[in-house]
Design an enzyme around this catalytic site. Structure first.
Site, PDB file in Angstrom:
ATOM      1  N   SER A  35       0.869  -1.258  -0.016  1.00  0.00           N
ATOM      2  CA  SER A  35      -0.049  -0.130  -0.021  1.00  0.00           C
ATOM      3  C   SER A  35       0.830   1.222  -0.100  1.00  0.00           C
ATOM      4  O   SER A  35       0.367   2.057  -0.462  1.00  0.00           O
ATOM      5  CB  SER A  35      -0.751  -0.167   1.280  1.00  0.00           C
ATOM      6  OG  SER A  35      -0.330  -0.018   2.440  1.00  0.00           O
ATOM      7  N   ASP A  64      -5.369   7.050   9.712  1.00  0.00           N
ATOM      8  CA  ASP A  64      -4.986   5.889  10.021  1.00  0.00           C
ATOM      9  C   ASP A  64      -3.633   5.794  10.835  1.00  0.00           C
ATOM     10  O   ASP A  64      -3.376   4.752  11.477  1.00  0.00           O
ATOM     11  CB  ASP A  64      -5.353   4.699   9.072  1.00  0.00           C
ATOM     12  CG  ASP A  64      -4.298   4.865   8.032  1.00  0.00           C
ATOM     13  OD1 ASP A  64      -3.261   5.680   7.965  1.00  0.00           O
ATOM     14  OD2 ASP A  64      -4.402   3.868   7.206  1.00  0.00           O
ATOM     15  N   HIS A  68      -0.472   5.292   6.923  1.00  0.00           N
ATOM     16  CA  HIS A  68      -0.063   5.417   5.642  1.00  0.00           C
ATOM     17  C   HIS A  68       0.158   6.944   5.175  1.00  0.00           C
ATOM     18  O   HIS A  68      -0.758   7.790   5.648  1.00  0.00           O
ATOM     19  CB  HIS A  68      -1.378   5.093   4.731  1.00  0.00           C
ATOM     20  CG  HIS A  68      -1.488   3.395   4.622  1.00  0.00           C
ATOM     21  ND1 HIS A  68      -2.382   3.146   5.449  1.00  0.00           N
ATOM     22  CD2 HIS A  68      -1.036   2.554   4.001  1.00  0.00           C
ATOM     23  CE1 HIS A  68      -2.500   1.631   5.452  1.00  0.00           C
ATOM     24  NE2 HIS A  68      -1.468   1.343   4.507  1.00  0.00           N
TER      25      HIS A  68
END
Length: 184
Positions: free
Chosen positions: A10, A160, A163
């Site tokens: 990611s 979060d 990221h």
């Protein structure tokens, strides 16, 4: 035109960005290449949630095209899933071996990862050491910590806290660019 393949999870894919096609690390590196008039095409081979074993599984698809530079950014999801550091190291080495076998003249850069200091013990140290050992053993370009200057900095991350946001990727691009430029 030469290809630069960013192969990762990611953190390569640009998870959570409003426009990963223009804001992810591969996109920012493409912008730098274009700005300098360099004939390279950046390919974003990032898949959110990927582990080193997942990377091995999908590797053939991605290296089935000419690749001049291969940027390897995998491993953090292994630790999140409790995969032993030795398994991660073996998978990373197998990825490197297969890329070199398919493209003998490829240049490879390893993006190192660290886990937060609040995770105690030898597990964290073993994990951190994987990337440097792999890079040195294979004589590869190496960035010790992919998230340097971004990890733990609230305004550079998504809510979060895992990221990077678009501004965080700009910091990462400034750290990664010298490594890539050195391979051109």
């Amino acid at each position: 035109m030469h290809n630069i393949l960013f192969f990762g999870d990611s953190l390569t894919a640009g998870y959570g960005l409003k426009d990963a096609k223009s804001q992810s690390l591969p996109a920012l590196i493409q912008q730098k290449l274009d700005g300098e008039g360099l004939a390279y095409h950046v390919i974003n081979g990032g898949v959110s949630g990927d582990t080193t074993s997942g990377g091995l599984y999908r590797l053939d698809y991605w290296i089935n095209r000419p690749t001049a530079i291969f940027v390897l950014e995998l491993g953090i999801n292994d630790i999140i899933r409790g995969i032993p550091p030795q398994t991660t190291a073996n998978n990373l080495q197998t990825i490197i071996d297969r890329v070199k076998q398919k493209h003998p003249h490829v240049k490879i850069a390893v993006m190192g990862m660290e886990i937060p200091d609040f995770i105690p013990g030898t597990f964290a140290a073993q994990f951190k050491a994987i990337f440097r050992k792999i890079a040195e053993a294979n004589n590869l370009a190496f960035l010790p910590f992919y998230l340097q200057g971004v990890a733990g900095v609230a305004h550079l991350n998504l809510p979060d806290r895992l990221h990077p946001n678009a501004e965080g990727y700009k910091v990462i691009a400034e750290n990664v660019w010298p490594v890539i430029k050195g391979l051109l």
